[in-house]
Design an enzyme around this catalytic site. Structure first.
Site, PDB file in Angstrom:
ATOM      1  N   ASP A 120      15.182  -3.980   8.677  1.00  0.00           N
ATOM      2  CA  ASP A 120      14.883  -2.549   8.804  1.00  0.00           C
ATOM      3  C   ASP A 120      15.834  -1.866   9.773  1.00  0.00           C
ATOM      4  O   ASP A 120      15.832  -0.654   9.913  1.00  0.00           O
ATOM      5  CB  ASP A 120      13.425  -2.371   9.279  1.00  0.00           C
ATOM      6  CG  ASP A 120      12.969  -0.917   9.213  1.00  0.00           C
ATOM      7  OD1 ASP A 120      13.479  -0.183   8.355  1.00  0.00           O
ATOM      8  OD2 ASP A 120      12.112  -0.520  10.030  1.00  0.00           O
TER       9      ASP A 120
ATOM     10  N   GLN B 193      14.346   0.292   0.460  1.00  0.00           N
ATOM     11  CA  GLN B 193      13.573   1.166   1.350  1.00  0.00           C
ATOM     12  C   GLN B 193      13.817   2.614   0.985  1.00  0.00           C
ATOM     13  O   GLN B 193      14.928   2.994   0.635  1.00  0.00           O
ATOM     14  CB  GLN B 193      14.018   0.939   2.797  1.00  0.00           C
ATOM     15  CG  GLN B 193      13.319   1.816   3.798  1.00  0.00           C
ATOM     16  CD  GLN B 193      13.723   1.530   5.240  1.00  0.00           C
ATOM     17  OE1 GLN B 193      14.430   2.319   5.851  1.00  0.00           O
ATOM     18  NE2 GLN B 193      13.291   0.405   5.777  1.00  0.00           N
TER      19      GLN B 193
ATOM     20  N   SER C 287      11.352   5.367   8.043  1.00  0.00           N
ATOM     21  CA  SER C 287      11.138   4.670   6.782  1.00  0.00           C
ATOM     22  C   SER C 287       9.734   4.967   6.249  1.00  0.00           C
ATOM     23  O   SER C 287       8.763   4.980   7.009  1.00  0.00           O
ATOM     24  CB  SER C 287      11.356   3.171   6.965  1.00  0.00           C
ATOM     25  OG  SER C 287      11.149   2.770   8.291  1.00  0.00           O
TER      26      SER C 287
HETATM   27  C1  LIG Z   1       5.747  11.548   8.935  1.00  0.00           C
HETATM   28  C2  LIG Z   1       5.255  10.739   7.761  1.00  0.00           C
HETATM   29  C3  LIG Z   1       6.438  10.038   7.120  1.00  0.00           C
HETATM   30  C4  LIG Z   1       4.567  11.629   6.742  1.00  0.00           C
HETATM   31  O1  LIG Z   1       4.616  12.937   7.101  1.00  0.00           O
HETATM   32  P1  LIG Z   1       3.561  14.023   6.654  1.00  0.00           P
HETATM   33  O2  LIG Z   1       2.861  13.684   5.423  1.00  0.00           O
HETATM   34  O3  LIG Z   1       4.315  15.291   6.649  1.00  0.00           O
HETATM   35  O4  LIG Z   1       2.529  13.846   7.848  1.00  0.00           O
HETATM   36  P2  LIG Z   1       2.028  14.843   8.909  1.00  0.00           P
HETATM   37  O5  LIG Z   1       1.214  14.030   9.857  1.00  0.00           O
HETATM   38  O6  LIG Z   1       1.427  16.004   8.248  1.00  0.00           O
HETATM   39  O7  LIG Z   1       3.365  15.316   9.662  1.00  0.00           O
HETATM   40  C5  LIG Z   1       4.027  14.495  10.562  1.00  0.00           C
HETATM   41  C6  LIG Z   1       5.006  15.340  11.362  1.00  0.00           C
HETATM   42  O8  LIG Z   1       6.052  15.846  10.505  1.00  0.00           O
HETATM   43  C7  LIG Z   1       6.059  17.285  10.549  1.00  0.00           C
HETATM   44  N1  LIG Z   1       6.412  17.770   9.203  1.00  0.00           N
HETATM   45  C8  LIG Z   1       5.738  17.542   8.083  1.00  0.00           C
HETATM   46  N2  LIG Z   1       6.353  18.129   7.041  1.00  0.00           N
HETATM   47  C9  LIG Z   1       7.450  18.746   7.572  1.00  0.00           C
HETATM   48  C10 LIG Z   1       8.512  19.519   7.011  1.00  0.00           C
HETATM   49  N3  LIG Z   1       8.556  19.762   5.698  1.00  0.00           N
HETATM   50  N4  LIG Z   1       9.466  19.982   7.824  1.00  0.00           N
HETATM   51  C11 LIG Z   1       9.434  19.747   9.159  1.00  0.00           C
HETATM   52  N5  LIG Z   1       8.471  18.996   9.752  1.00  0.00           N
HETATM   53  C12 LIG Z   1       7.487  18.524   8.959  1.00  0.00           C
HETATM   54  C13 LIG Z   1       4.648  17.673  10.949  1.00  0.00           C
HETATM   55  O9  LIG Z   1       4.616  18.933  11.534  1.00  0.00           O
HETATM   56  C14 LIG Z   1       4.344  16.578  11.966  1.00  0.00           C
HETATM   57  O10 LIG Z   1       5.018  16.858  13.197  1.00  0.00           O
HETATM   58  P3  LIG Z   1       4.298  16.622  14.596  1.00  0.00           P
HETATM   59  O11 LIG Z   1       3.074  17.466  14.595  1.00  0.00           O
HETATM   60  O12 LIG Z   1       5.341  17.017  15.624  1.00  0.00           O
HETATM   61  O13 LIG Z   1       3.949  15.156  14.645  1.00  0.00           O
HETATM   62  C15 LIG Z   1       4.179   9.743   8.183  1.00  0.00           C
HETATM   63  O14 LIG Z   1       3.734   9.059   7.066  1.00  0.00           O
HETATM   64  C16 LIG Z   1       4.724   8.782   9.185  1.00  0.00           C
HETATM   65  O15 LIG Z   1       5.033   9.105  10.320  1.00  0.00           O
HETATM   66  N6  LIG Z   1       4.835   7.514   8.742  1.00  0.00           N
HETATM   67  C17 LIG Z   1       5.348   6.461   9.578  1.00  0.00           C
HETATM   68  C18 LIG Z   1       6.857   6.385   9.466  1.00  0.00           C
HETATM   69  C19 LIG Z   1       7.350   5.324  10.419  1.00  0.00           C
HETATM   70  O16 LIG Z   1       6.954   5.323  11.580  1.00  0.00           O
HETATM   71  N7  LIG Z   1       8.224   4.400   9.912  1.00  0.00           N
HETATM   72  C20 LIG Z   1       8.646   3.284  10.678  1.00  0.00           C
HETATM   73  C21 LIG Z   1       9.505   3.675  11.836  1.00  0.00           C
HETATM   74  S1  LIG Z   1      11.062   4.307  11.328  1.00  0.00           S
HETATM   75  C22 LIG Z   1      12.115   3.028  11.670  1.00  0.00           C
HETATM   76  O17 LIG Z   1      11.735   2.078  12.238  1.00  0.00           O
HETATM   77  C23 LIG Z   1      13.527   3.197  11.192  1.00  0.00           C
HETATM   78  C24 LIG Z   1      14.499   2.325  11.932  1.00  0.00           C
HETATM   79  C25 LIG Z   1      15.021   2.905  13.223  1.00  0.00           C
HETATM   80  C26 LIG Z   1      16.019   1.968  13.890  1.00  0.00           C
HETATM   81  C27 LIG Z   1      17.461   2.217  13.484  1.00  0.00           C
HETATM   82  O18 LIG Z   1      17.882   1.817  12.398  1.00  0.00           O
HETATM   83  O19 LIG Z   1      18.213   2.792  14.277  1.00  0.00           O
END
Ligand SMILES: CC(C)(COP(=O)(O)OP(=O)(O)OC[C@H]1O[C@@H](n2cnc3c(N)ncnc32)[C@H](O)[C@@H]1OP(=O)(O)O)[C@@H](O)C(=O)NCCC(=O)NCCSC(=O)CCCCC(=O)O
Length: 276
Positions: free
Chosen positions: A190, A261, A211
């Site tokens: 990841d 992914q 992701s």
């Molecule tokens: C955020 C996920 C993906 C789903 O989002 P959503 O269904 O929109 O959930 P909400 O809780 O309603 O919103 C979350 C957050 O996003 C803002 N939001 C929503 N839509 C929009 C939009 N169209 N434009 C702008 N902002 C929007 C909303 O306002 C909320 O903001 P907040 O209030 O400030 O929180 C959700 O399913 C999720 O978070 N899932 C988990 C994802 C995750 O954590 N994945 C694993 C970690 S990522 C990772 O490890 C990648 C590797 C990194 C290392 C590297 O490679 O460098």
């Protein structure tokens, strides 16, 4: 589950949650069964301030295949749902794989940390880049990475959405525990994966990247503490999402695992200082 490396986003690293979910699933199956695939959705951001509870449902124990469903839970709510399937070793005359790309061996390449130190030693490097590079250096990830085509950190050049790098877990795991090597490979797979979808867009910076799902198929035995080539490509991006696909190769050319992914990618244009 407790936490190791925490990304700058202050949400749990997806690879850690997948790896630990697979540990939980693997602990519930007998020793003669090996993970062959997993399918996960990240449904909420993980909170680094509290541990993760992994709840395993024994979906089915078959003659050849055994399926487990794992929920990673924090604050009473799922942050990840994962299905993992295990199989007994079953040889078959059907056997093929793609050919591993020809690349320089890891011994001829520099680690990300060595590359950063090299850039930092350049006397003409602008102050603003030094800050970013020092932040990257302080980011101690439990994975060693050697890019095949090192990025030029301070140049905005578009490239095709393909990336090749050697990866291995830091430290010694040793031979014999294939279940553990799969869990560690899930962690490794990841890292820097979704970034492949951003390579053609140097004029944009990810404001939010996470992701959404992650799938993995394990094909052969391997050691995650030995160098493996991670071949990543992004066949598609659109709708604020990007799709990435990857292949983990053993250095002897055997295909160890395949990964897919999709991630959410919300970007904004990079602002350049005015020339006036
Ligand atoms: C955020 C996920 C993906 C789903 O989002 P959503 O269904 O929109 O959930 P909400 O809780 O309603 O919103 C979350 C957050 O996003 C803002 N939001 C929503 N839509 C929009 C939009 N169209 N434009 C702008 N902002 C929007 C909303 O306002 C909320 O903001 P907040 O209030 O400030 O929180 C959700 O399913 C999720 O978070 N899932 C988990 C994802 C995750 O954590 N994945 C694993 C970690 S990522 C990772 O490890 C990648 C590797 C990194 C290392 C590297 O490679 O460098």
């Amino acid at each position: 589950g407790t936490h190791h490396w925490i990304p700058r986003s202050q949400r749990l690293f997806g690879g850690q949650i997948i790896g630990q979910a697979l540990v939980a699933a693997a602990k519930s199956v007998s020793d003669n069964l090996y993970a062959h695939s997993l399918h996960c959705y990240f449904v909420r951001a993980g909170d680094p301030k509290v541990p993760v509870l992994y709840q395993v449902d024994r979906i089915r124990d078959g003659r050849s295949f055994t399926v487990r469903s794992v929920r990673a839970i924090q604050h009473g709510q799922p942050i990840l749902i994962c299905q993992a399937s295990f199989q007994m070793l079953q040889p078959s005359p059907l056997q093929h794989q793609f050919t591993m790309p020809v690349v320089p061996p890891p011994e001829d390449l520099l680690t990300v940390e060595e590359l950063i130190r090299l850039y930092l030693s350049k006397p003409d490097l602008a102050e603003k880049y030094k800050l970013g590079l020092n932040k990257l250096l302080a980011n101690e990830v439990p994975i060693e990475i050697k890019p095949v085509n090192p990025p030029v950190f301070y140049k905005l050049t578009a490239s095709e959405p393909k990336n090749l790098f050697w990866v291995r877990a830091r430290g010694y795991i040793g031979e014999g525990n294939m279940k553990l090597h799969c869990c560690v490979a899930a962690y490794v797979s990841d890292f820097a994966f979704l970034g492949t979808a951003l390579l053609p867009y140097p004029g944009y910076r990810a404001q939010f990247a996470a992701s959404l799902d992650h799938a993995m198929w394990f094909h052969s035995t391997f050691r995650s503490d030995e160098w493996m080539l991670y071949e990543c490509e992004s066949p598609w991006a659109g709708g604020s999402r990007g799709l990435v696909q990857g292949r983990l190769w053993r250095r002897d050319g055997v295909l160890a695992a395949s990964c897919s992914q999709e991630g959410v990618l919300r970007v904004k244009p990079v602002t350049r200082p005015s020339k006036l």
